[in-house]
Design an enzyme around this catalytic site. Structure first.
Site, PDB file in Angstrom:
ATOM      1  CG  HIS A  42     -30.005  -7.182  -2.574  1.00  0.00           C
ATOM      2  ND1 HIS A  42     -30.616  -6.079  -3.130  1.00  0.00           N
ATOM      3  CD2 HIS A  42     -28.696  -6.868  -2.461  1.00  0.00           C
ATOM      4  CE1 HIS A  42     -29.718  -5.144  -3.334  1.00  0.00           C
ATOM      5  NE2 HIS A  42     -28.535  -5.605  -2.952  1.00  0.00           N
ATOM      6  NE  ARG A  93     -28.246  -3.230  -0.640  1.00  0.00           N
ATOM      7  CZ  ARG A  93     -27.287  -2.682   0.107  1.00  0.00           C
ATOM      8  NH1 ARG A  93     -27.534  -2.285   1.331  1.00  0.00           N
ATOM      9  NH2 ARG A  93     -26.053  -2.529  -0.393  1.00  0.00           N
ATOM     10  CD  GLU A 120     -22.464  -4.661  -3.241  1.00  0.00           C
ATOM     11  OE1 GLU A 120     -21.482  -5.444  -3.333  1.00  0.00           O
ATOM     12  OE2 GLU A 120     -23.318  -4.548  -4.135  1.00  0.00           O
ATOM     13  NE  ARG A 131     -24.204   2.554  -8.793  1.00  0.00           N
ATOM     14  CZ  ARG A 131     -25.309   2.383  -8.068  1.00  0.00           C
ATOM     15  NH1 ARG A 131     -26.372   3.083  -8.338  1.00  0.00           N
ATOM     16  NH2 ARG A 131     -25.333   1.497  -7.093  1.00  0.00           N
ATOM     17  NE  ARG A 148     -20.932  -3.882 -12.501  1.00  0.00           N
ATOM     18  CZ  ARG A 148     -21.448  -3.439 -11.343  1.00  0.00           C
ATOM     19  NH1 ARG A 148     -20.703  -3.382 -10.251  1.00  0.00           N
ATOM     20  NH2 ARG A 148     -22.709  -3.067 -11.269  1.00  0.00           N
ATOM     21  CG  HIS A 219     -25.118  -7.322  -1.029  1.00  0.00           C
ATOM     22  ND1 HIS A 219     -25.973  -6.303  -0.713  1.00  0.00           N
ATOM     23  CD2 HIS A 219     -25.052  -8.108   0.079  1.00  0.00           C
ATOM     24  CE1 HIS A 219     -26.408  -6.448   0.524  1.00  0.00           C
ATOM     25  NE2 HIS A 219     -25.849  -7.536   1.029  1.00  0.00           N
ATOM     26  N   GLY A 220     -24.702  -7.506  -5.391  1.00  0.00           N
ATOM     27  CA  GLY A 220     -24.126  -7.515  -6.728  1.00  0.00           C
ATOM     28  C   GLY A 220     -22.664  -7.921  -6.727  1.00  0.00           C
TER      29      GLY A 220
HETATM   30  O1  LIG Z   1     -24.496   0.444  -4.581  1.00  0.00           O
HETATM   31  C1  LIG Z   1     -23.851  -0.596  -4.439  1.00  0.00           C
HETATM   32  O2  LIG Z   1     -23.277  -0.907  -3.400  1.00  0.00           O
HETATM   33  C2  LIG Z   1     -23.725  -1.542  -5.626  1.00  0.00           C
HETATM   34  C3  LIG Z   1     -24.956  -2.366  -5.794  1.00  0.00           C
HETATM   35  O3  LIG Z   1     -25.317  -3.044  -4.649  1.00  0.00           O
HETATM   36  O4  LIG Z   1     -23.586  -0.733  -6.734  1.00  0.00           O
HETATM   37  P1  LIG Z   1     -22.867  -1.120  -8.106  1.00  0.00           P
HETATM   38  O5  LIG Z   1     -23.906  -1.824  -8.954  1.00  0.00           O
HETATM   39  O6  LIG Z   1     -22.533   0.223  -8.684  1.00  0.00           O
HETATM   40  O7  LIG Z   1     -21.704  -1.956  -7.794  1.00  0.00           O
END
Ligand SMILES: O=C(O)[C@@H](CO)OP(=O)(O)O
Length: 287
Positions: A42, A93, A120, A131, A148, A219-220
């Site tokens: 997103h 989002r 997410e 962070r 990660r 999501h990421g």
């Molecule tokens: O805040 C979160 O949930 C994720 C991004 O959506 O964060 P990160 O990039 O730190 O995994």
């Protein structure tokens, strides 16, 4: 898993993914692509500005995130993509990104199907924390591992956590295919893949097999889990994969759902690299 030795790196590397010399998952015989799927993270979320772990907190898009989603739609329209169905998570989002993209591409009629299985990653007790402060207190490497690594699970969210009730009392989570009690309280990327894969296999793949062009507005980390599965990225290599916000990724697959070529991040490649660095830098202590 589709393939097993394909390394992709989106950090400080050319955008086309890197392939290890050994046994790449990409078909050696250059088979024709039978299926295409678009996967995207997103647009930038509001909490990105505050650098807080957002996860299952239902933050909206930032002003830049809105622009990114619209720009994606314009990009796909110019390239002539005709979408058939868009899948989102239950988080605003991801849904707003889909809506804005469909508006910009001029295909608002396309169905948008939502599932918690594309949510997410659940960051457990880390939700809401900053962070950079975490990096200062625990070290950047530890924060990178939390963000990660494949199988590290953060501590679970407790009922006393400031966002616990906001998440678990939300009506959307009574609509899931599991009971509220069985929803996660914290997840590793591995856990995300385990809850996402049945939805991919049972709901999304059958639509792709019908010849539909599917876009996933995720999501990421839900997108990282899916790319790990599709591209056969190893547990070690997935640590170095960071996805930029608001960038469609084109994946071409053969009839066995194995990639026929390296995935492509669509758009201006320099801007994409900058967007990846921006996400990476969120985990720095900014000393
Ligand atoms: O805040 C979160 O949930 C994720 C991004 O959506 O964060 P990160 O990039 O730190 O995994």
């Amino acid at each position: 898993m589709a393939g097993s030795n394909r390394a992709s790196a989106f950090v400080n590397e050319p955008i086309v993914c890197l392939c290890t010399e050994q046994a790449p998952a990409v078909s050696q015989s250059f088979q024709m692509s039978k299926y295409k799927v678009l996967v995207m993270r997103h647009g930038e979320g509001a909490w990105t500005q505050e650098n807080r772990f957002c996860s299952w907190v239902d933050q909206k898009l930032s002003a830049d995130g809105v622009k990114e989603a619209l720009a994606c739609g314009h990009l796909l329209r110019e390239a002539g993509y005709q979408l058939d169905v868009v899948y989102t998570s239950l988080l605003s989002r991801s849904i707003h990104t889909a809506w804005l993209l469909l508006q910009a591409i001029g295909q608002e009629w396309v169905p948008v199907v939502k599932s918690w299985r594309l949510n997410e990653r659940h960051y457990g007790a880390l939700i809401g924390l900053n962070r950079a402060e975490m990096a200062l207190n625990h070290g950047e490497e530890r924060v990178k591992q939390w963000r990660r690594s494949y199988d590290l699970t953060p501590p679970p969210i407790e009922e006393s956590h400031p966002y616990f009730l906001e998440i678990y009392n939300d009506r959307r989570y009574s609509t899931c295919d599991v009971s509220k009690e069985d929803l996660p309280r914290s997840e590793s990327l591995k856990d995300v893949l385990e809850r996402l894969q049945p939805y991919w296999d049972g709901t999304i793949v059958p639509e792709i097999k019908k010849g539909k062009l599917v876009l996933i507005s995720g999501h990421g980390n839900s997108c990282r889990a899916l790319l790990k599965h599709l591209e056969g990225i190893s547990d070690a290599d997935i640590v170095n994969v960071t996805l930029p916000t608001g960038t469609p990724i084109l994946i071409e697959l053969d009839e066995n759902f194995r990639p026929t070529k390296p995935m492509q991040l669509l758009g201006d490649q320099e801007a994409i690299q900058a967007a990846i660095r921006k996400v990476e830098d969120q985990g720095r202590s900014k000393k």
